[in-house]
Motif scaffolding. Structure first.
Motif, PDB file in Angstrom:
ATOM      1  N   VAL A 130       0.867  -1.179   0.000  1.00 41.75           N
ATOM      2  CA  VAL A 130       0.000   0.000   0.000  1.00 41.75           C
ATOM      3  C   VAL A 130       0.903   1.228   0.000  1.00 41.75           C
ATOM      4  O   VAL A 130       1.918   1.273   0.699  1.00 41.75           O
ATOM      5  N   ILE A 131       0.533   2.191  -0.848  1.00 38.20           N
ATOM      6  CA  ILE A 131       1.270   3.454  -0.897  1.00 38.20           C
ATOM      7  C   ILE A 131       0.386   4.548  -0.339  1.00 38.20           C
ATOM      8  O   ILE A 131      -0.834   4.460  -0.422  1.00 38.20           O
ATOM      9  N   ASP A 137      -0.149  12.368  -6.363  1.00 36.00           N
ATOM     10  CA  ASP A 137      -0.191  13.737  -6.884  1.00 36.00           C
ATOM     11  C   ASP A 137       1.171  14.223  -7.377  1.00 36.00           C
ATOM     12  O   ASP A 137       1.268  15.292  -7.978  1.00 36.00           O
ATOM     13  N   CYS A 138       2.224  13.453  -7.130  1.00 34.87           N
ATOM     14  CA  CYS A 138       3.577  13.847  -7.523  1.00 34.87           C
ATOM     15  C   CYS A 138       3.844  13.396  -8.962  1.00 34.87           C
ATOM     16  O   CYS A 138       3.430  12.307  -9.350  1.00 34.87           O
ATOM     17  N   PRO A 139       4.557  14.212  -9.745  1.00 37.58           N
ATOM     18  CA  PRO A 139       4.893  13.770 -11.106  1.00 37.58           C
ATOM     19  C   PRO A 139       5.822  12.556 -11.077  1.00 37.58           C
ATOM     20  O   PRO A 139       5.669  11.628 -11.875  1.00 37.58           O
ATOM     21  N   PRO A 156       4.645   7.641  -9.973  1.00 43.04           N
ATOM     22  CA  PRO A 156       3.883   6.871  -8.982  1.00 43.04           C
ATOM     23  C   PRO A 156       2.932   5.853  -9.605  1.00 43.04           C
ATOM     24  O   PRO A 156       2.757   4.758  -9.072  1.00 43.04           O
ATOM     25  N   GLU A 157       2.345   6.197 -10.750  1.00 44.22           N
ATOM     26  CA  GLU A 157       1.432   5.235 -11.373  1.00 44.22           C
ATOM     27  C   GLU A 157       2.183   4.007 -11.884  1.00 44.22           C
ATOM     28  O   GLU A 157       1.640   2.900 -11.903  1.00 44.22           O
ATOM     29  N   ASP A 158       3.460   4.162 -12.252  1.00 47.66           N
ATOM     30  CA  ASP A 158       4.275   3.002 -12.645  1.00 47.66           C
ATOM     31  C   ASP A 158       4.586   2.128 -11.427  1.00 47.66           C
ATOM     32  O   ASP A 158       4.576   0.903 -11.521  1.00 47.66           O
ATOM     33  N   LEU A 163       3.938  -3.017  -8.954  1.00 48.11           N
ATOM     34  CA  LEU A 163       3.783  -3.731  -7.688  1.00 48.11           C
ATOM     35  C   LEU A 163       2.359  -4.264  -7.463  1.00 48.11           C
ATOM     36  O   LEU A 163       2.155  -5.039  -6.546  1.00 48.11           O
ATOM     37  N   GLY A 164       1.416  -3.827  -8.276  1.00 45.28           N
ATOM     38  CA  GLY A 164       0.022  -4.186  -8.005  1.00 45.28           C
ATOM     39  C   GLY A 164      -0.408  -3.591  -6.671  1.00 45.28           C
ATOM     40  O   GLY A 164      -1.190  -4.184  -5.930  1.00 45.28           O
ATOM     41  N   ALA A 165       0.108  -2.404  -6.371  1.00 45.89           N
ATOM     42  CA  ALA A 165      -0.124  -1.751  -5.076  1.00 45.89           C
ATOM     43  C   ALA A 165      -1.499  -1.097  -5.019  1.00 45.89           C
ATOM     44  O   ALA A 165      -2.080  -0.739  -6.044  1.00 45.89           O
TER      45      ALA A 165
END
Length: 173
Positions: A130-131, A137-139, A156-158, A163-165
């Motif tokens: 979990v993040i 919101d960060c680039p 962050p989306e990568d 990780l399937g986070a």
């Protein structure tokens, strides 16, 4: 973001960078000199990488879950170094009754990394992750690259995709 290695880094290859390369995920490596004896690893990275906003530098922390479907299991959390981990929120995000910081030696055995260099990528065992929602919101964000003094910059989306986070408000200021 291009995949490039810092020219000052002779060997930036770690299980974390290899996992990202295998996934075809773009990242950038940042290196700095770790000072022996320093135990505030996130603070050290923030100070050493002064041109990076501290809220974009994240720490990878392992927790032990109690109660619920994952009772007794370890899990990974990723939060900005400017925040502390909210263990009640972490427990809720994993459907557990309680979460506590994992024993450092258990974290090292499970991940294959040493404390202060634990990366969310390339761990020996794939753990639920979990993040903190704020990092979405960060680039880009920086996480440990698998050893002290080596950080990986990634979107962050990568991070979530590789990780399937899940994301949740698990950090507090």
């Amino acid at each position: 973001m291009s995949r490039k290695k810092n020219p000052k880094s002779r060997n930036a290859s770690t299980p974390a960078t290899l996992a990202l390369e295998a996934a075809g995920t773009p990242f950038t490596v940042h290196t700095f000199t770790h000072t022996p004896g320093v135990t505030d690893f996130g603070g050290e990275a923030a100070a050493a990488l002064g041109d990076v906003e501290p809220g974009h530098i994240c720490k990878t922390l392992l927790v032990s879950l109690d109660g619920g479907p994952r009772s007794g299991a370890l899990a990974v959390t990723v939060v900005p170094v400017t925040m502390t981990l909210d263990l009640k929120a972490v427990a809720a995000s994993f459907g557990a009754k309680k979460a506590s910081m994992a024993d450092p030696s258990a974290a090292e055995r499970s991940t294959g990394y040493i404390v202060g260099g634990i990366s969310p990528f390339g761990q020996k065992k794939s753990l639920p992750t979990v993040i903190d929602a704020s990092i979405l919101d960060c680039p880009t964000i920086l996480v440990s690259g698998g050893r002290r003094g080596l950080d990986i910059e990634i979107a962050p989306e990568d991070l979530v995709e590789v990780l399937g986070a899940e994301s949740a408000a698990v950090g507090r200021s």
